[in-house]
Design a protein around this motif. Structure first.
Motif, PDB file in Angstrom:
ATOM      1  N   GLY A 321     146.808   8.136  55.732  1.00  0.00           N
ATOM      2  CA  GLY A 321     146.531   6.714  55.629  1.00  0.00           C
ATOM      3  C   GLY A 321     145.982   6.328  54.269  1.00  0.00           C
ATOM      4  O   GLY A 321     146.381   5.311  53.689  1.00  0.00           O
ATOM      5  N   GLU A 322     145.087   7.160  53.747  1.00  0.00           N
ATOM      6  CA  GLU A 322     144.488   6.869  52.442  1.00  0.00           C
ATOM      7  C   GLU A 322     145.520   6.961  51.328  1.00  0.00           C
ATOM      8  O   GLU A 322     145.586   6.087  50.453  1.00  0.00           O
ATOM      9  N   ASP A 323     146.333   8.012  51.356  1.00  0.00           N
ATOM     10  CA  ASP A 323     147.317   8.212  50.288  1.00  0.00           C
ATOM     11  C   ASP A 323     148.405   7.147  50.302  1.00  0.00           C
ATOM     12  O   ASP A 323     148.882   6.710  49.248  1.00  0.00           O
ATOM     13  N   SER A 324     148.830   6.750  51.496  1.00  0.00           N
ATOM     14  CA  SER A 324     149.941   5.809  51.622  1.00  0.00           C
ATOM     15  C   SER A 324     149.494   4.361  51.682  1.00  0.00           C
ATOM     16  O   SER A 324     150.296   3.448  51.487  1.00  0.00           O
ATOM     17  N   GLY A 325     148.195   4.148  51.954  1.00  0.00           N
ATOM     18  CA  GLY A 325     147.700   2.797  52.126  1.00  0.00           C
ATOM     19  C   GLY A 325     147.972   2.218  53.488  1.00  0.00           C
ATOM     20  O   GLY A 325     147.676   1.049  53.749  1.00  0.00           O
ATOM     21  N   ASN A 326     148.533   3.028  54.391  1.00  0.00           N
ATOM     22  CA  ASN A 326     148.861   2.532  55.727  1.00  0.00           C
ATOM     23  C   ASN A 326     147.611   2.336  56.571  1.00  0.00           C
ATOM     24  O   ASN A 326     146.641   3.089  56.450  1.00  0.00           O
ATOM     25  N   VAL A 327     147.655   1.349  57.433  1.00  0.00           N
ATOM     26  CA  VAL A 327     146.606   1.166  58.428  1.00  0.00           C
ATOM     27  C   VAL A 327     146.959   2.025  59.631  1.00  0.00           C
ATOM     28  O   VAL A 327     147.933   1.756  60.335  1.00  0.00           O
ATOM     29  N   VAL A 328     146.189   3.082  59.850  1.00  0.00           N
ATOM     30  CA  VAL A 328     146.413   3.987  60.972  1.00  0.00           C
ATOM     31  C   VAL A 328     145.226   3.829  61.909  1.00  0.00           C
ATOM     32  O   VAL A 328     144.092   4.143  61.552  1.00  0.00           O
ATOM     33  N   GLU A 329     145.479   3.325  63.106  1.00  0.00           N
ATOM     34  CA  GLU A 329     144.409   3.041  64.053  1.00  0.00           C
ATOM     35  C   GLU A 329     144.937   3.189  65.473  1.00  0.00           C
ATOM     36  O   GLU A 329     146.136   3.123  65.697  1.00  0.00           O
ATOM     37  N   HIS A 330     144.029   3.371  66.404  1.00  0.00           N
ATOM     38  CA  HIS A 330     144.420   3.677  67.776  1.00  0.00           C
ATOM     39  C   HIS A 330     143.934   2.601  68.737  1.00  0.00           C
ATOM     40  O   HIS A 330     142.840   2.056  68.586  1.00  0.00           O
ATOM     41  N   SER A 331     144.761   2.306  69.712  1.00  0.00           N
ATOM     42  CA  SER A 331     144.329   1.584  70.914  1.00  0.00           C
ATOM     43  C   SER A 331     145.055   2.189  72.097  1.00  0.00           C
ATOM     44  O   SER A 331     146.129   2.782  71.943  1.00  0.00           O
ATOM     45  N   GLY A 332     144.479   2.067  73.280  1.00  0.00           N
ATOM     46  CA  GLY A 332     144.958   2.780  74.443  1.00  0.00           C
ATOM     47  C   GLY A 332     146.080   2.098  75.203  1.00  0.00           C
ATOM     48  O   GLY A 332     146.646   1.098  74.755  1.00  0.00           O
TER      49      GLY A 332
END
Length: 360
Positions: A321-332
């Motif tokens: 996520g840091e390298d690509s700038g992507n928002v990586v997050e979780h929800s159930g």
């Protein structure tokens, strides 16, 4: 943005409670307290100890994740990155297979038809594949899929071949009006990208004449880099490789929320061509999510969801996520189901489905 769900589902292995007869069928527990479940021995994980709590012996084999788009796009990158990390917490591999076509519907329908035993998943990004479902009317109810989790979010952006040195969205609009450009690239006709392109033309003023359709985001990126089509629409993560190679330029972020991948690229609203909260905002922000066949028990889906949450928290995925700038997050599962339901309810209110169906 939806609040990230950080609840820890089924933290301790083997203590989940079977709440549905379907799950007992999945694990091999006949409900009488003397079946150890698949691979069980009567007193380990998957055993019924006689007190009414039956452990879930899952997974006991590899899980197949179908990515219903080609390799190299944003959906593929997200699913593979998080899937690899999640597999470490499941102690079973997650095997990836790409089944592209029909705007994601071919692979999605294949998973829909599988047994609800927890060993088949599909990764797609509302509202993208649901839009294709509305237009193409396949013989399955996409809303009956069982949600597992969401794993991130990313916007659509407009890019151009770097040789043309396009200086912002206004310059791009002028070049289409002057006839220098006439084509725009995106995923297949009748897909969400097609819809976004139409909104850009009809409501924002990007006067393209021909929509050039490709199977997936990776193909769109390659087409722009090779100047088969000089301008295109895709996800920010899918465009990153072309921009890093200095063969593509990001021209504008389409939704008003901006892009974590290209934080210095202005949105079309910031460049004065749209308003925040327009229909384009709903259509142009994707939320990568995992789903299983109808009838897959919640207990099984929670186990995979928890593994995905654990995987997202690993150094490997956080670094991605840091390298690509992507928002990586979780929800159930509950939140992922709400997203699908909301999309299916809202799309017919903001899009002329019949017109799109006729043109697709």
């Amino acid at each position: 943005m939806r609040k990230v769900n950080r609840r820890r589902f089924l933290k301790q292995s083997g203590v989940a409670t079977v709440g549905m007869a379907a799950l007992a069928g999945c694990t091999g527990d006949d409900g009488n307290g003397d079946d150890a479940g698949a691979g069980g021995n009567g007193n380990g994980n998957g055993a019924d100890d006689g007190n009414g709590d039956a452990g879930v012996d899952y997974p006991t084999q590899s899980i197949t994740m179908t990515i219903p788009f080609g390799e190299g796009g944003g959906t593929d990158t997200f699913a593979r990155t998080v899937g690899r990390a999640a597999a470490d917490f499941l102690d079973e591999p997650i095997e990836m297979q790409n089944e592209s076509g029909a705007g994601g519907l071919i692979g999605t329908q294949q998973v829909f038809r599988q047994e609800p035993d927890g060993y088949n998943m599909v990764a797609f990004n509302p509202p993208s594949t649901p839009m294709s479902w509305f237009i193409q009317q396949p013989d399955f109810e996409i809303g009956d899929l069982e949600a597992v989790c969401t794993i991130g979010r990313f916007p659509y952006i407009i890019t151009a071949n770097s040789d043309y040195e396009v200086e912002g969205f206004g310059d791009l609009v002028d070049r289409f009006e002057d006839g220098e450009f006439s084509q725009i690239a995106g995923q297949g006709s009748g897909t969400l990208v097609d819809v976004v392109a139409r909104v850009l033309r009809d409501e924002v003023g990007l006067a393209w004449n021909d929509y050039i359709a490709y199977e997936g985001g990776g193909e769109v990126t390659q087409a722009i880099m090779g100047d088969e089509v000089s301008v295109g629409i895709g996800t920010d993560s899918g465009a990153l490789s072309g921009v890093e190679e200095e063969r593509m330029d990001p021209i504008a972020i389409i939704p008003s929320g901006g892009s974590a991948v290209f934080p210095d690229t202005e949105t079309i609203a910031e460049q004065g061509f749209a308003d925040e909260g327009d229909n384009i905002d709903l259509l142009a922000m994707l939320q990568p999510s995992w789903y299983m066949p109808p009838g897959t028990p919640m207990e099984v889906r929670e186990i995979v969801s928890e593994a995905a949450r654990e995987g997202i928290d690993t150094d490997e995925v956080q670094q991605f996520g840091e390298d690509s700038g992507n928002v990586v997050e979780h929800s159930g599962p509950e939140e992922a189901q709400e997203i699908l339901d909301e999309v299916l309810e809202t799309i017919p209110e903001v899009v002329d489905i019949d017109e799109l169906r006729e043109d697709a």
